[in-house]
Design a protein around this motif. Structure first.
Motif, PDB file in Angstrom:
ATOM      1  N   THR A 113     -11.984   8.659   4.782  1.00 27.88           N
ATOM      2  CA  THR A 113     -11.708   7.235   4.674  1.00 27.88           C
ATOM      3  C   THR A 113     -12.317   6.745   3.367  1.00 27.88           C
ATOM      4  O   THR A 113     -13.306   7.299   2.884  1.00 27.88           O
ATOM      5  CB  THR A 113     -12.285   6.430   5.848  1.00 27.88           C
ATOM      6  OG1 THR A 113     -13.710   6.556   5.856  1.00 27.88           O
ATOM      7  CG2 THR A 113     -11.719   6.911   7.170  1.00 27.88           C
TER       8      THR A 113
ATOM      9  N   ARG B  88     -12.338   2.978  -6.050  1.00 25.98           N
ATOM     10  CA  ARG B  88     -12.291   3.586  -4.737  1.00 25.98           C
ATOM     11  C   ARG B  88     -13.646   4.179  -4.400  1.00 25.98           C
ATOM     12  O   ARG B  88     -14.266   4.852  -5.225  1.00 25.98           O
ATOM     13  CB  ARG B  88     -11.238   4.707  -4.695  1.00 25.98           C
ATOM     14  CG  ARG B  88      -9.856   4.226  -4.464  1.00 25.98           C
ATOM     15  CD  ARG B  88      -8.983   4.038  -5.653  1.00 25.98           C
ATOM     16  NE  ARG B  88      -9.019   5.069  -6.684  1.00 25.98           N
ATOM     17  CZ  ARG B  88      -8.756   4.805  -7.950  1.00 25.98           C
ATOM     18  NH1 ARG B  88      -8.479   3.589  -8.333  1.00 25.98           N
ATOM     19  NH2 ARG B  88      -8.772   5.745  -8.853  1.00 25.98           N
TER      20      ARG B  88
ATOM     21  N   ALA C 285      -3.760   1.953   6.497  1.00 24.93           N
ATOM     22  CA  ALA C 285      -4.651   1.034   5.794  1.00 24.93           C
ATOM     23  C   ALA C 285      -4.821  -0.251   6.582  1.00 24.93           C
ATOM     24  O   ALA C 285      -3.992  -0.585   7.432  1.00 24.93           O
ATOM     25  CB  ALA C 285      -4.092   0.731   4.408  1.00 24.93           C
TER      26      ALA C 285
ATOM     27  N   ILE D  31       0.864  -1.176   0.000  1.00 25.46           N
ATOM     28  CA  ILE D  31       0.000   0.000   0.000  1.00 25.46           C
ATOM     29  C   ILE D  31       0.901   1.226   0.000  1.00 25.46           C
ATOM     30  O   ILE D  31       1.707   1.414   0.908  1.00 25.46           O
ATOM     31  CB  ILE D  31      -0.934   0.017   1.229  1.00 25.46           C
ATOM     32  CG1 ILE D  31      -1.612  -1.348   1.423  1.00 25.46           C
ATOM     33  CG2 ILE D  31      -1.938   1.146   1.117  1.00 25.46           C
ATOM     34  CD1 ILE D  31      -2.424  -1.846   0.263  1.00 25.46           C
TER      35      ILE D  31
ATOM     36  N   VAL E  44      -8.867   2.423   3.815  1.00 20.99           N
ATOM     37  CA  VAL E  44      -7.790   3.400   3.819  1.00 20.99           C
ATOM     38  C   VAL E  44      -8.200   4.660   4.568  1.00 20.99           C
ATOM     39  O   VAL E  44      -9.342   5.113   4.468  1.00 20.99           O
ATOM     40  CB  VAL E  44      -7.394   3.763   2.370  1.00 20.99           C
ATOM     41  CG1 VAL E  44      -6.384   4.885   2.333  1.00 20.99           C
ATOM     42  CG2 VAL E  44      -6.845   2.536   1.662  1.00 20.99           C
TER      43      VAL E  44
ATOM     44  N   THR F  93      -2.837   8.001   0.890  1.00 18.50           N
ATOM     45  CA  THR F  93      -3.018   7.005   1.946  1.00 18.50           C
ATOM     46  C   THR F  93      -2.074   7.295   3.104  1.00 18.50           C
ATOM     47  O   THR F  93      -0.873   7.453   2.910  1.00 18.50           O
ATOM     48  CB  THR F  93      -2.737   5.596   1.402  1.00 18.50           C
ATOM     49  OG1 THR F  93      -3.654   5.310   0.361  1.00 18.50           O
ATOM     50  CG2 THR F  93      -2.849   4.560   2.502  1.00 18.50           C
TER      51      THR F  93
ATOM     52  N   SER G 239      -7.117   8.581   4.739  1.00 14.02           N
ATOM     53  CA  SER G 239      -6.366   9.661   4.129  1.00 14.02           C
ATOM     54  C   SER G 239      -6.279  10.769   5.158  1.00 14.02           C
ATOM     55  O   SER G 239      -6.595  10.574   6.327  1.00 14.02           O
ATOM     56  CB  SER G 239      -7.070  10.131   2.860  1.00 14.02           C
ATOM     57  OG  SER G 239      -6.307  11.119   2.213  1.00 14.02           O
TER      58      SER G 239
ATOM     59  N   TYR H 240      -8.293   9.286  -5.669  1.00 15.78           N
ATOM     60  CA  TYR H 240      -7.290   8.556  -4.903  1.00 15.78           C
ATOM     61  C   TYR H 240      -6.536   9.528  -4.009  1.00 15.78           C
ATOM     62  O   TYR H 240      -5.449   9.979  -4.340  1.00 15.78           O
ATOM     63  CB  TYR H 240      -6.313   7.814  -5.809  1.00 15.78           C
ATOM     64  CG  TYR H 240      -5.712   6.596  -5.138  1.00 15.78           C
ATOM     65  CD1 TYR H 240      -5.812   5.355  -5.709  1.00 15.78           C
ATOM     66  CD2 TYR H 240      -5.072   6.703  -3.913  1.00 15.78           C
ATOM     67  CE1 TYR H 240      -5.282   4.240  -5.088  1.00 15.78           C
ATOM     68  CE2 TYR H 240      -4.547   5.603  -3.288  1.00 15.78           C
ATOM     69  CZ  TYR H 240      -4.649   4.373  -3.882  1.00 15.78           C
ATOM     70  OH  TYR H 240      -4.136   3.268  -3.255  1.00 15.78           O
TER      71      TYR H 240
END
Length: 170
Positions: A144, A154, A127, A93, A138, A124, A140, A121
């Motif tokens: 999430t 995603r 995760a 990841i 994930v 990240t 961020s 995207y």
């Protein structure tokens, strides 16, 4: 060089699994950034800050390079944030990608990034692999999202609206 320790969860006692004096083969870099195990638990897969993935035999401490700039083919791995084993492959990841790594050959295949799969995207930060091994959850900076490993799609699961306090990862 990094040291991999085993910790007895009952006693807290620690023992060395691999280090420069335990086991043979290429050493992992100075900082471990990801760690996972195969389904049996005999092999550890260790990712380091040099974007390498090394297999470690838990019984002997021996190390084998799985993937790096000169081992394995496919897109390079950049800044590993987490490492998982999905039953057959290693999942690396990265901030803006999920890469599948074949543990036998080191071949790398992109499962999700800005060009593979649908949806935004965001970067990240952390995760977790779903127990079904079909989805990566994930976090961020401020949302999430889930990544479908079959399609790379995603889906944002939380981005501020909703109940409860807001969160941010820094």
């Amino acid at each position: 060089a990094a040291i991999v320790l085993a910790i007895d969860l009952q006693t807290g006692d620690r023992s060395i699994v691999t280090d420069p004096s335990t086991g043979s083969g290429p050493m992992t870099g100075s900082t471990i950034v990801g760690l996972t195990t195969d389904d049996v638990g005999d092999t550890l897969y260790v990712a380091n800050n040099d974007e390498e993935i090394v297999a470690v035999d838990r019984a002997t401490g021996n190390r084998t390079m799985v993937s790096n700039g000169s081992t394995g083919s496919g897109p390079p791995i950049e800044e590993i944030r987490a490492l998982f084993f999905d039953g057959t492959s290693i999942l690396a990841i990265e901030p803006f990608a999920v890469t599948r790594v074949d543990p036998a050959t080191g071949e790398r295949t992109t499962l999700a990034n800005s060009l593979t799969g649908a949806g935004a995207y965001p970067s990240t930060q952390a995760a977790a692999l779903d127990p079904t091994r079909t989805t990566v959850h994930v976090i961020s900076y401020d949302r999430t999202f889930d990544i479908d490993l079959a399609t790379g799609a995603r889906t944002v699961t939380s981005d501020g609206p909703g109940d409860g306090p807001l969160f941010a990862v820094r």
